[in-house]
Scaffold this motif. Structure first.
Motif, short mmCIF file in Angstrom:
data_model
loop_
_atom_site.label_atom_id
_atom_site.label_comp_id
_atom_site.label_asym_id
_atom_site.label_seq_id
_atom_site.Cartn_x
_atom_site.Cartn_y
_atom_site.Cartn_z
N THR A 95 33.25 41.31 49.38
CA THR A 95 34.00 41.57 48.30
C THR A 95 34.01 40.31 47.38
N SER A 96 34.01 40.35 46.38
CA SER A 96 34.01 39.42 45.23
C SER A 96 35.23 39.38 44.22
N ILE A 97 35.79 38.27 44.12
CA ILE A 97 36.86 38.10 42.95
C ILE A 97 36.29 37.18 41.97
N LEU A 98 36.44 37.67 40.75
CA LEU A 98 35.87 36.82 39.80
C LEU A 98 36.94 36.07 38.79
N LEU A 99 36.73 35.00 38.53
CA LEU A 99 37.52 34.14 37.63
C LEU A 99 36.96 33.72 36.50
N LYS A 100 37.48 34.00 35.27
CA LYS A 100 36.76 33.44 34.30
C LYS A 100 37.93 32.20 33.70
N GLY B 198 29.37 26.61 34.38
CA GLY B 198 29.62 27.84 33.46
C GLY B 198 31.35 28.12 33.52
N ILE B 199 31.44 29.35 32.84
CA ILE B 199 32.92 29.60 32.60
C ILE B 199 33.25 30.95 33.71
N THR B 200 32.51 31.59 34.30
CA THR B 200 32.69 32.68 35.39
C THR B 200 32.51 32.13 36.88
N TYR B 201 33.54 32.32 37.79
CA TYR B 201 33.24 31.73 39.12
C TYR B 201 33.54 33.05 39.93
N THR B 202 32.80 32.96 41.06
CA THR B 202 32.98 34.09 42.05
C THR B 202 33.53 33.57 43.28
N LEU B 203 34.64 34.18 43.72
CA LEU B 203 35.11 34.01 45.17
C LEU B 203 34.56 34.94 45.97
N GLU C 19 45.34 34.24 48.75
CA GLU C 19 46.13 33.79 47.64
C GLU C 19 45.41 32.77 46.60
N VAL C 20 45.39 32.93 45.22
CA VAL C 20 44.93 32.08 44.35
C VAL C 20 45.76 31.57 43.36
N ILE C 21 45.71 30.49 42.94
CA ILE C 21 46.66 30.14 41.81
C ILE C 21 45.55 29.55 40.77
N TYR C 22 45.76 30.22 39.68
CA TYR C 22 44.87 29.53 38.34
C TYR C 22 45.73 29.65 37.06
N GLY D 207 43.29 31.66 32.06
CA GLY D 207 42.32 32.08 32.76
C GLY D 207 42.40 33.58 32.96
N GLU D 208 41.42 34.26 33.47
CA GLU D 208 41.37 35.70 33.74
C GLU D 208 40.91 36.15 35.06
N ILE D 209 41.49 36.91 35.95
CA ILE D 209 41.06 37.12 36.90
C ILE D 209 40.63 38.71 37.09
#
Length: 153
Positions: A52-57, A112-117, A137-140, A144-146
């Motif tokens: 499972t991937s969570i993307l953060l911009k 870059g600007i997009t990160y994959t968790l 849990e993620v704090i951003y 940013g966008e998740i």
């Protein structure tokens, strides 16, 4: 458009051909909150039937932190990547299992600007395998966008 969405999430049987699409992990949003005007927090419970991937911009220089722990299961692989892997969980003990971890990173031009968790089930041991379940849990930054996969079950 609606017909396409319905058709793409179901098994189809036409002319003797069967097509089945993969279901995303079971994801339940526990809580989402604004922390002061500058930060957002998201808590998820994820049943890891598959990776499972969570993307953060993020904007350059943005800081992100968070943690996860297994609710059920005995091992999970976790990594963060931009253009390349910038963090990967390591076992905390000699047992070799990853059952929890805390993470933080700062975005950069190089990554870059997009990160994959990414959470990957990696059950170890003999006997009956269980589907791992993870609290995450993620704090951003609020800027940013998740993006979290939708649960279609």
């Amino acid at each position: 458009m609606i017909i396409l969405l319905v058709a793409s999430s179901c098994s189809l049987v036409n002319s003797g051909v069967t097509t089945t699409t993969m279901q995303p992990a079971g994801i339940k949003e526990i809580r989402q909150a604004e922390i002061a005007p500058a930060w957002n927090m998201k808590q998820l419970e994820i049943n890891l039937e598959s990776s499972t991937s969570i993307l953060l911009k993020l904007a350059q220089g943005s800081e992100v932190s968070g943690y996860f722990y297994l609710i059920r299961g005995n091992n999970v692989d976790f990594r963060i990547s931009g253009e390349s892997v910038i963090y990967q969980s390591q076992p905390a003990s000699i047992s070799g299992n990853i059952t929890s971890d805390r993470f933080s990173f700062k975005s950069s031009n190089e990554q870059g600007i997009t990160y994959t968790l990414e959470l990957i089930p990696d059950e170890k041991g003999e006997g009956k395998k269980v589907t791992p379940s993870v609290f995450f849990e993620v704090i951003y930054p609020a800027s940013g966008e998740i993006f979290v996969p939708m649960d279609t079950k």
